[in-house]
Motif scaffolding. Structure first.
Motif, PDB file in Angstrom:
ATOM      1  N   ARG A  14     -13.220  -5.789 -15.267  1.00 28.80           N
ATOM      2  CA  ARG A  14     -12.388  -5.765 -16.385  1.00 28.80           C
ATOM      3  C   ARG A  14     -12.076  -7.290 -17.164  1.00 28.80           C
ATOM      4  O   ARG A  14     -11.256  -7.108 -18.051  1.00 28.80           O
ATOM      5  CB  ARG A  14     -12.185  -4.679 -16.614  1.00 28.80           C
ATOM      6  CG  ARG A  14     -12.737  -3.246 -16.781  1.00 28.80           C
ATOM      7  CD  ARG A  14     -11.544  -2.302 -17.362  1.00 28.80           C
ATOM      8  NE  ARG A  14     -10.840  -1.442 -15.961  1.00 28.80           N
ATOM      9  CZ  ARG A  14      -9.237  -1.357 -15.416  1.00 28.80           C
ATOM     10  NH1 ARG A  14      -8.595  -2.047 -16.977  1.00 28.80           N
ATOM     11  NH2 ARG A  14      -8.352  -1.536 -15.258  1.00 28.80           N
ATOM     12  N   GLY A  15     -11.804  -8.160 -15.876  1.00 28.74           N
ATOM     13  CA  GLY A  15     -11.237  -8.976 -16.207  1.00 28.74           C
ATOM     14  C   GLY A  15      -9.797  -9.506 -16.200  1.00 28.74           C
ATOM     15  O   GLY A  15      -9.046 -10.226 -17.035  1.00 28.74           O
ATOM     16  N   VAL A  16      -9.148  -8.357 -15.361  1.00 33.10           N
ATOM     17  CA  VAL A  16      -8.068  -8.790 -14.995  1.00 33.10           C
ATOM     18  C   VAL A  16      -7.090  -9.068 -13.917  1.00 33.10           C
ATOM     19  O   VAL A  16      -7.880  -8.530 -12.997  1.00 33.10           O
ATOM     20  CB  VAL A  16      -7.353  -6.845 -15.555  1.00 33.10           C
ATOM     21  CG1 VAL A  16      -5.499  -6.537 -15.296  1.00 33.10           C
ATOM     22  CG2 VAL A  16      -7.859  -5.822 -16.943  1.00 33.10           C
ATOM     23  N   PRO A  17      -6.310  -9.539 -14.039  1.00 35.87           N
ATOM     24  CA  PRO A  17      -6.037 -10.474 -12.554  1.00 35.87           C
ATOM     25  C   PRO A  17      -5.637  -9.708 -11.280  1.00 35.87           C
ATOM     26  O   PRO A  17      -5.003  -8.655 -12.470  1.00 35.87           O
ATOM     27  CB  PRO A  17      -5.057 -11.540 -12.589  1.00 35.87           C
ATOM     28  CG  PRO A  17      -5.239 -11.738 -14.213  1.00 35.87           C
ATOM     29  CD  PRO A  17      -5.756 -10.530 -14.976  1.00 35.87           C
ATOM     30  N   LEU A  18      -5.849 -10.135 -10.650  1.00 38.18           N
ATOM     31  CA  LEU A  18      -4.989  -9.069  -8.770  1.00 38.18           C
ATOM     32  C   LEU A  18      -3.538  -9.406  -9.131  1.00 38.18           C
ATOM     33  O   LEU A  18      -3.467 -10.093  -9.361  1.00 38.18           O
ATOM     34  CB  LEU A  18      -5.876  -9.237  -7.808  1.00 38.18           C
ATOM     35  CG  LEU A  18      -7.106  -8.123  -8.028  1.00 38.18           C
ATOM     36  CD1 LEU A  18      -7.543  -8.486  -6.343  1.00 38.18           C
ATOM     37  CD2 LEU A  18      -7.139  -6.596  -8.843  1.00 38.18           C
TER      38      LEU A  18
END
Length: 174
Positions: free
Chosen positions: A53-57
């Motif tokens: 979803r394009g969310v950084p860890l």
């Protein structure tokens, strides 16, 4: 199959996403007759979904995954099974977990500038890691220092050349 004398049982190929870790790691393992592991395969479904979803860890997301990668490495070291693991290993503290005893695990750093990596990621298909996460990778990256004794190879070269340089460096180590 046991690790050859003079070479550590496990080699960790690190770098940002898109630097060629999986490709180089797989080729290196094949060339050296070692087992290959890819840390991407050890991510939880939640991590894969988040990155997709394009969310950084966050570190909270990464630590359980890194412990799984460390367990994989430790299992090979304990059994003296020669292996190559492709893992981003972006921060020094992550590498301390993955490589607690440097004489048993050798670090290879695939170094590449942001433009090169961005071009590669734009051309890559079917990977869960979204190219818009690249900035977060470079923000988190702490290149290995001399005390980590990395083999540093420029990721701009073709994978075959990168593997050749890594093998030369390993041979020079004895």
């Amino acid at each position: 199959m046991t690790a050859p004398a003079g070479n550590p049982p496990v080699i960790v190929v690190m770098g940002v996403s898109g630097s060629g870790k999986s490709t180089v790691g797989r080729m290196l393992a094949q060339r050296l007759g070692r087992e290959f592991g890819d840390a991407d395969d050890l991510h939880s479904p939640g991590n894969v979904d988040k990155m997709g979803r394009g969310v950084p860890l966050t570190d909270e997301d990464r630590w359980p995954w890194l412990r799984e990668v460390a367990r994989w490495i430790e299992d090979r070291v304990a059994a003296n099974v020669p292996a190559v693991m492709a893992c981003s290993a972006l921060r020094r503290e992550y590498r301390r977990l993955l490589i607690p005893r440097p004489h048993e695990v050798r670090l290879v750093y695939l170094k590449g500038d942001r433009d090169l990596i961005a071009r590669r990621m734009a051309a890559r298909r079917g990977h869960f890691f979204k190219p818009d996460l690249l900035d977060s990778q470079f923000r988190d990256l702490e290149p290995p220092g001399p005390d980590e004794d990395p083999i540093t190879v420029d990721a701009v070269d073709p994978a075959e050349e990168v593997v050749r340089r890594i093998v030369e460096a390993l041979d020079a180590d004895g």
